[in-house]
Design an enzyme around this catalytic site. Sequence first.
Site, PDB file in Angstrom:
ATOM      1  N   PRO A 121       0.785  -1.244   0.000  1.00  0.00           N
ATOM      2  CA  PRO A 121       0.000   0.000   0.000  1.00  0.00           C
ATOM      3  C   PRO A 121       0.815   1.291   0.000  1.00  0.00           C
ATOM      4  CG  PRO A 121       0.044  -0.921   2.191  1.00  0.00           C
ATOM      5  CD  PRO A 121       0.742  -1.910   1.298  1.00  0.00           C
ATOM      6  N   CYS A 122       1.510   1.536  -1.107  1.00  0.00           N
ATOM      7  CA  CYS A 122       2.320   2.753  -1.189  1.00  0.00           C
ATOM      8  C   CYS A 122       1.451   4.011  -1.186  1.00  0.00           C
ATOM      9  CB  CYS A 122       3.246   2.714  -2.393  1.00  0.00           C
ATOM     10  SG  CYS A 122       2.435   2.446  -3.960  1.00  0.00           S
ATOM     11  N   HIS A 123       0.145   3.848  -1.389  1.00  0.00           N
ATOM     12  CA  HIS A 123      -0.738   5.023  -1.274  1.00  0.00           C
ATOM     13  C   HIS A 123      -0.782   5.535   0.157  1.00  0.00           C
ATOM     14  CE1 HIS A 123      -3.311   1.465  -0.592  1.00  0.00           C
ATOM     15  NE2 HIS A 123      -3.961   2.241   0.270  1.00  0.00           N
TER      16      HIS A 123
END
Length: 154
Positions: A121-123
Amino acid sequence: MQVYSRMPSPLGELLLTAEEGALSGVWFEGQHEPCGERDDAALSEARRQLQVYFEGRLRVFDLTLAPQGTPFQQRVWDEIRRIPFGSTRSYGELARRLGRPGASRAVGGATGRNPLSIVVPCHRVVGAGGSLTGYGGGLERKRFLLELEGIPIR
């Protein structure tokens, strides 16, 4: 051998790739070209979990992953996977957690090369002070994912 599948999502069509049974990529439309043979059955569990995530009913993915990257990138992606659903971390925080407090830019570079959007989850990685910063899939997609997880946007 690499296989791929495509699936609709609220963020547009996703391209999923796998190698030897492990998910190797989740790409937004136009980010990556499919390689190998299309095999929706081989990626059915990844498709199912992504669908449940978009429905707001999945907080942690349980998939075998095989992202390709340098050892540093792998360390950054592992640290990103530790960010809990509904939380964020800054690039600087990730750098400190990796024992490299001056490496915020390098962490940002590794984050931008994450081949497993949403699943890794780089968001959830934001700028200093919680600001909404770059995202390979575009800031509107990042905003959507953060809002889906109930994260207030600054």
